[in-house]
Design a protein around this motif. Structure first.
Motif, PDB file in Angstrom:
ATOM      1  N   GLY A  66     -31.215  46.570  42.650  1.00  0.00           N
ATOM      2  CA  GLY A  66     -31.604  47.885  43.131  1.00  0.00           C
ATOM      3  C   GLY A  66     -32.887  48.307  42.431  1.00  0.00           C
ATOM      4  O   GLY A  66     -33.711  47.467  42.062  1.00  0.00           O
ATOM      5  N   PRO A  67     -33.068  49.589  42.202  1.00  0.00           N
ATOM      6  CA  PRO A  67     -34.307  50.056  41.564  1.00  0.00           C
ATOM      7  C   PRO A  67     -34.460  49.560  40.138  1.00  0.00           C
ATOM      8  O   PRO A  67     -33.477  49.380  39.411  1.00  0.00           O
ATOM      9  CB  PRO A  67     -34.153  51.588  41.601  1.00  0.00           C
ATOM     10  N   TRP A  87     -32.989  46.201  35.906  1.00  0.00           N
ATOM     11  CA  TRP A  87     -32.751  46.845  37.194  1.00  0.00           C
ATOM     12  C   TRP A  87     -31.334  47.414  37.217  1.00  0.00           C
ATOM     13  O   TRP A  87     -30.499  47.049  36.390  1.00  0.00           O
ATOM     14  CB  TRP A  87     -32.868  45.833  38.327  1.00  0.00           C
ATOM     15  N   THR A 145     -28.866  52.307  47.101  1.00  0.00           N
ATOM     16  CA  THR A 145     -30.113  52.133  47.848  1.00  0.00           C
ATOM     17  C   THR A 145     -30.085  50.849  48.656  1.00  0.00           C
ATOM     18  O   THR A 145     -29.249  49.973  48.438  1.00  0.00           O
ATOM     19  CB  THR A 145     -31.323  52.084  46.898  1.00  0.00           C
ATOM     20  N   PRO A 147     -33.255  48.001  50.207  1.00  0.00           N
ATOM     21  CA  PRO A 147     -34.687  47.740  50.114  1.00  0.00           C
ATOM     22  C   PRO A 147     -35.333  47.445  51.467  1.00  0.00           C
ATOM     23  O   PRO A 147     -34.755  46.766  52.317  1.00  0.00           O
ATOM     24  CB  PRO A 147     -34.736  46.492  49.225  1.00  0.00           C
ATOM     25  N   PHE A 189     -33.546  40.563  45.860  1.00  0.00           N
ATOM     26  CA  PHE A 189     -33.380  41.934  46.347  1.00  0.00           C
ATOM     27  C   PHE A 189     -32.441  42.009  47.556  1.00  0.00           C
ATOM     28  O   PHE A 189     -32.310  43.060  48.180  1.00  0.00           O
ATOM     29  CB  PHE A 189     -34.741  42.541  46.677  1.00  0.00           C
ATOM     30  N   PRO A 248     -30.955  45.696  54.037  1.00  0.00           N
ATOM     31  CA  PRO A 248     -32.084  45.079  53.332  1.00  0.00           C
ATOM     32  C   PRO A 248     -32.927  44.223  54.274  1.00  0.00           C
ATOM     33  O   PRO A 248     -32.394  43.371  54.989  1.00  0.00           O
ATOM     34  CB  PRO A 248     -31.408  44.209  52.268  1.00  0.00           C
ATOM     35  N   VAL A 290     -41.447  46.351  47.106  1.00  0.00           N
ATOM     36  CA  VAL A 290     -40.061  46.664  47.447  1.00  0.00           C
ATOM     37  C   VAL A 290     -39.907  48.181  47.447  1.00  0.00           C
ATOM     38  O   VAL A 290     -40.094  48.834  46.425  1.00  0.00           O
ATOM     39  CB  VAL A 290     -39.077  46.039  46.442  1.00  0.00           C
ATOM     40  N   HIS A 292     -37.352  51.093  47.709  1.00  0.00           N
ATOM     41  CA  HIS A 292     -35.920  51.382  47.601  1.00  0.00           C
ATOM     42  C   HIS A 292     -35.639  52.735  48.266  1.00  0.00           C
ATOM     43  O   HIS A 292     -36.209  53.757  47.880  1.00  0.00           O
ATOM     44  CB  HIS A 292     -35.486  51.411  46.138  1.00  0.00           C
ATOM     45  N   SER A 294     -32.649  55.525  49.714  1.00  0.00           N
ATOM     46  CA  SER A 294     -31.270  55.955  49.533  1.00  0.00           C
ATOM     47  C   SER A 294     -30.419  55.526  50.727  1.00  0.00           C
ATOM     48  O   SER A 294     -30.755  55.816  51.882  1.00  0.00           O
ATOM     49  CB  SER A 294     -31.206  57.475  49.383  1.00  0.00           C
TER      50      SER A 294
END
Length: 312
Positions: A66-67, A87, A145, A147, A189, A248, A290, A292, A294
Motif C-alpha cells: 500500500g502507501p 510500506w 487503498t 493502486p 503493488f 489494482p 503509483v 494510491h 482510497s
C-alpha cells in the motif's frame, strides 16, 4: 543509492480481526528482539520487490504494498548507515491461511498484536516511529487503498530512424530488458488489470507482466500517442473506469499523455491539483508512478503517490 549505505525494505503488515486493528511483529532468533518484517536489498532488486520478498521469506505471507509510510536511518557495524524503506501492507485472510511459516533460525515467532501493544513490544525506537507513521494513515481513515500505476513505455526505436508508422515502433533491446525488469516491481503493488495504448512499444512493455500474471493486455487507442496527436484521445473514459473499478491496475502510455492521465486521476478522485502532478508524470522510459486511492472512498482524494524507475 550510495555505496556506503546498506539498503533494506519492509512493511507494517496489518489485518482486521472482528473489526479491530492488528499488526504483525516478528521475534528474531539471532538478535532476541522484536521488530517489523524487513530485509536487505538483493542485487538487481528494487526496494518494493525487496519488501514483498522479505515479508514472504520471514512470515510466509504474500502481500501487495500500500502507501509508503516512511524511512528509518541508523548506523550499524563499521559506522555504515542502514536505510530502511517501509510500506503499509494488508494481509488478507487467504494469504494468512496460505502461509507456511514455521519457527526457524532467523524468525522464532510471529505475533499479531494491537498497535498499543506493538509500541511496547518493538525493540527499537526507529520501528516505533514507523508504526506511528502507519497509525497516522489509520487515524486519517485512508489505510485501505488500491493502486493505479501510470507507466511510460520502455525505450523504443528512435522515431526519426523508423520507416514504418509510428505506432509500430518496437522496443530497443534495452527497452525489452526494461519490460522484463518491470515485472517484479509492478507485482509488488498487486497490479492485476493491464491497460495499454495499442502502440507496439506500449504493448511490448507490459507483455512480460501479462505473461507472469496470466492476464491479457487490454489495448486501447484512447491513450495512444497517435490519438493524442490527432485530438482523439479519451483519457477521461479510461481513468474513470479504473477509479470506479477499485481494482489494482497499470496504465501504459506515452510521455505526452502522462500529465493528462495524472490530471484526470486527480479530477476523478476530487484531489486538489498541485505541482506533484508534474513531477509524478515527468517519467523516463519504463518509469512509473503509483497513485494510491482510497478503496472505500475513492472520491476523497489521492492518498499518496510514489515514483519508481527500473534498473535495466
Amino acid at each position: 543509492m550510495t555505496d556506503t549505505a546498506v539498503y533494506a525494505a519492509g512493511a507494517v503488515i496489518w489485518r482486521l480481526v472482528e473489526g479491530k486493528m492488528r499488526v504483525l511483529v516478528v521475534h528474531r532468533t539471532a538478535y532476541a528482539d522484536v521488530s517489523l518484517p524487513k530485509g536487505k536489498v538483493d542485487p538487481g532488486e528494487t526496494l518494493a520487490e525487496t519488501a514483498v520478498r522479505e515479508i514472504r521469506e520471514e512470515t510466509g505471507i504474500r502481500v501487495r504494498l500500500g502507501p509508503a509510510i516512511g524511512i528509518s536511518r541508523y548506523h550499524i557495524a563499521g559506522k555504515r548507515q542502514k536505510i530502511v524503506h517501509y510500506w503499509a501492507a494488508q494481509a488478507t485472510e487467504d494469504a494468512i491461511r496460505a502461509s507456511t511459516f514455521v519457527p526457524n533460525k532467523e524468525i522464532a515467532a510471529l505475533e499479531w498484536v494491537t498497535p498499543k501493544k506493538a509500541r511496547t513490544h518493538l525493540s527499537y525506537p526507529a520501528d516505533i516511529e514507523i508504526l506511528d507513521s502507519f497509525l497516522a494513515l489509520v487515524d486519517d481513515g485512508v489505510l485501505e487503498t488500491f493502486p493505479i500505476v501510470v507507466l511510460r513505455h520502455g525505450k523504443a526505436e528512435a522515431r526519426d530512424a523508423w520507416a514504418g508508422p509510428d505506432a509500430t515502433r518496437p522496443l530497443t533491446p534495452r527497452g525489452s530488458r526494461q519490460a522484463k525488469a518491470l515485472v517484479g516491481p509492478l507485482r509488488a503493488f498487486g497490479v492485476r488489470r493491464i491497460v495499454s495504448s495499442d502502440a507496439v512499444r506500449c504493448v511490448q512493455t507490459v507483455t512480460p507482466l501479462a505473461a507472469a500474471l496470466g492476464r491479457e493486455v487490454h489495448r486501447t487507442a484512447r491513450i495512444s500517442q497517435d490519438s493524442w496527436e490527432e485530438g482523439l484521445a479519451d483519457v477521461r473514459t479510461v481513468v474513470g473506469k479504473r477509479v470506479r473499478s477499485g481494482k489494482p491496475a497499470v496504465l501504459c502510455s506515452h510521455g505526452p499523455l502522462l500529465g493528462e492521465i495524472m490530471s484526470e486521476i486527480a479530477l476523478a478522485t476530487a484531489t486538489v491539483k498541485g505541482s506533484y502532478l508534474g513531477s509524478s508524470s515527468d517519467l523516463e522510459p519504463a518509469a512509473f508512478s503509483v497513485v494510491h486511492v482510497s478503496a472505500p472512498h475513492p472520491g476523497s482524494g489521492i492518498v499518496a503517490i510514489e515514483t519508481h524507475a527500473t534498473k535495466a
